[in-house]
Enzyme design. Structure first.
Site, mmCIF file in Angstrom:
data_model
loop_
_atom_site.group_PDB
_atom_site.id
_atom_site.type_symbol
_atom_site.label_atom_id
_atom_site.label_comp_id
_atom_site.label_asym_id
_atom_site.label_seq_id
_atom_site.Cartn_x
_atom_site.Cartn_y
_atom_site.Cartn_z
ATOM 1 N N ASP A 67 0.817 -1.210 0.000
ATOM 2 C CA ASP A 67 0.000 0.000 0.000
ATOM 3 C C ASP A 67 0.851 1.260 0.000
ATOM 4 O OD1 ASP A 67 1.001 -0.339 2.570
ATOM 5 O OD2 ASP A 67 -0.916 -0.961 3.398
ATOM 6 N N ASN A 136 -6.850 -3.674 14.510
ATOM 7 C CA ASN A 136 -8.245 -3.989 14.175
ATOM 8 C C ASN A 136 -8.337 -5.125 13.158
ATOM 9 O OD1 ASN A 136 -7.404 -2.829 11.802
ATOM 10 N ND2 ASN A 136 -8.774 -1.061 11.875
ATOM 11 N N HIS A 138 -6.644 -5.370 10.287
ATOM 12 C CA HIS A 138 -6.447 -5.057 8.870
ATOM 13 C C HIS A 138 -5.156 -5.671 8.338
ATOM 14 C CE1 HIS A 138 -4.339 -0.971 9.850
ATOM 15 N NE2 HIS A 138 -3.419 -1.836 9.484
ATOM 16 N N GLU A 143 -9.326 -2.230 5.771
ATOM 17 C CA GLU A 143 -9.929 -2.034 7.091
ATOM 18 C C GLU A 143 -11.123 -2.968 7.262
ATOM 19 O OE1 GLU A 143 -8.195 -0.466 9.052
ATOM 20 O OE2 GLU A 143 -7.916 1.661 8.646
HETATM 21 C C1 GLP Z 1 -0.118 -0.186 8.537
HETATM 22 C C2 GLP Z 1 0.168 -0.938 7.265
HETATM 23 C C3 GLP Z 1 -0.097 -2.407 7.452
HETATM 24 C C4 GLP Z 1 0.583 -2.904 8.700
HETATM 25 C C5 GLP Z 1 0.019 -2.206 9.896
HETATM 26 C C6 GLP Z 1 0.590 -2.685 11.213
HETATM 27 O O1 GLP Z 1 -1.438 0.162 8.671
HETATM 28 N N1 GLP Z 1 -0.608 -0.467 6.149
HETATM 29 O O2 GLP Z 1 0.342 -3.112 6.313
HETATM 30 O O3 GLP Z 1 0.404 -4.281 8.834
HETATM 31 O O4 GLP Z 1 0.285 -0.837 9.725
HETATM 32 O O5 GLP Z 1 1.688 -1.927 11.538
HETATM 33 P P1 GLP Z 1 2.726 -2.204 12.672
HETATM 34 O O6 GLP Z 1 3.592 -3.299 12.162
HETATM 35 O O7 GLP Z 1 3.476 -0.913 12.799
HETATM 36 O O8 GLP Z 1 1.979 -2.561 13.873
#
Ligand code: GLP
Length: 279
Positions: A67, A136, A138, A143
């Site tokens: 993304d 959450n 995702h 989402e």
């Molecule tokens: C963002 C990214 C996700 C990732 C998530 C969790 O929202 N778009 O791909 O999995 O964060 O992030 P973290 O690894 O910092 O907890």
């Protein structure tokens, strides 16, 4: 799903890097799906170490990130392009032209998704997709309520996601929309590695692995993928009902792998080497 539980974050990253490097050695022109966020940072550091020690090269590797924030130019400090340059690309021998993220700045958002899908298709498809998970549930920026069949498209972020991601970029105004691979896009990857560490992920992990498949927990869609490995630390695994079983399976599979090799090796050569007349 293969669920591997390790003592801490460092062990999770070590095992993840081992799996990624095995693929890169076997298939030097592999296509990797990459993620941002805190979860893969240690993994990327390990991959940089492998590269520096001359154990792997990324010269022919192509990468597709999950993304990118909508409308954010690649030079913007909050962009995932900058994140990838900082934490991985600037430190390895990858060709920048082989590294793809959805580019939405100045483009019609409706066209960015189909273009990205076409680029993934033209690469031959993603061999290995690295995933983190949001609190959450995702994956990418899909989402809760995202269609389980969704393809790359624009998504509006939830408030909790914007706040969580702000922690990484404290002094920057966070974008509230993103272009993300869809859940259907992610499910097309040949193999998936899901990383989760820390207690704040334990509920999302529980719902994803042991809850019903539901758009309310986008990561639960992975239950329907043939080839997913989930790498957890103790804290992220703490709510799982079948913890003891996962550990038992892990210890048994070590024996099988030692005898017959990693399933991965078999998988990459399946078309050419398996003799179907054999018992
Ligand atoms: C963002 C990214 C996700 C990732 C998530 C969790 O929202 N778009 O791909 O999995 O964060 O992030 P973290 O690894 O910092 O907890």
């Amino acid at each position: 799903m293969e669920v591997l539980i390790f003592e801490n974050e460092a062990e999770v990253a070590d095992q993840g890097a081992l799996l990624v490097s095995e693929l890169v050695k076997k298939k030097p022109d592999a296509v990797l799906g990459l993620a941002t966020g805190k979860s893969p940072i240690l993994l990327y550091q390990n991959l940089i170490e492998y590269y520096k020690r001359g154990q792997i090269s990324f010269k022919q590797i192509q990468t597709f990130n999950l993304d990118e924030y909508y409308g954010v130019p690649r030079t913007h400090p909050a962009s995932y392009r900058q994140f990838m340059q900082t934490y991985l690309f600037d430190h390895i021998d990858i060709e920048v032209d082989n590294t793809y993220l959805p580019e939405s700045a100045g483009s019609n958002p409706r066209l960015v998704g189909p273009k990205y899908e076409a680029q993934i298709k033209a690469s031959g498809g993603i061999d290995l997709q690295i995933l983190g998970i949001g609190r959450n549930g995702h994956i990418g920026f899909n989402e809760p309520s995202s269609s389980l069949a969704s393809r790359t498209r624009i998504k509006t972020l939830t408030e909790s996601t914007i706040n969580d991601n702000r922690l990484l970029q404290e002094d920057i105004e966070m974008p509230d929309m993103a272009i993300t691979m869809g859940i259907g896009t992610i499910m097309d990857a040949h193999r998936i590695l899901l990383f989760a560490t820390g207690e704040n992920k334990s509920k999302a992990v529980k719902a994803a692995l042991e809850g019903p498949i539901s758009a309310m927990s986008p990561a639960s869609a992975l239950q329907a993928h043939e080839y997913v490995t989930v790498l957890l630390d103790e804290a992220a695994a703490s709510e799982l009902e079948l913890q003891a079983y996962y550990r038992w399976v892990h210890s048994k599979s070590k024996g099988i792998k030692a005898k017959y090799g990693n399933f991965y090796e078999i998988d990459l050569t399946i078309d050419s080497t398996i003799d179907l007349t054999e018992d």
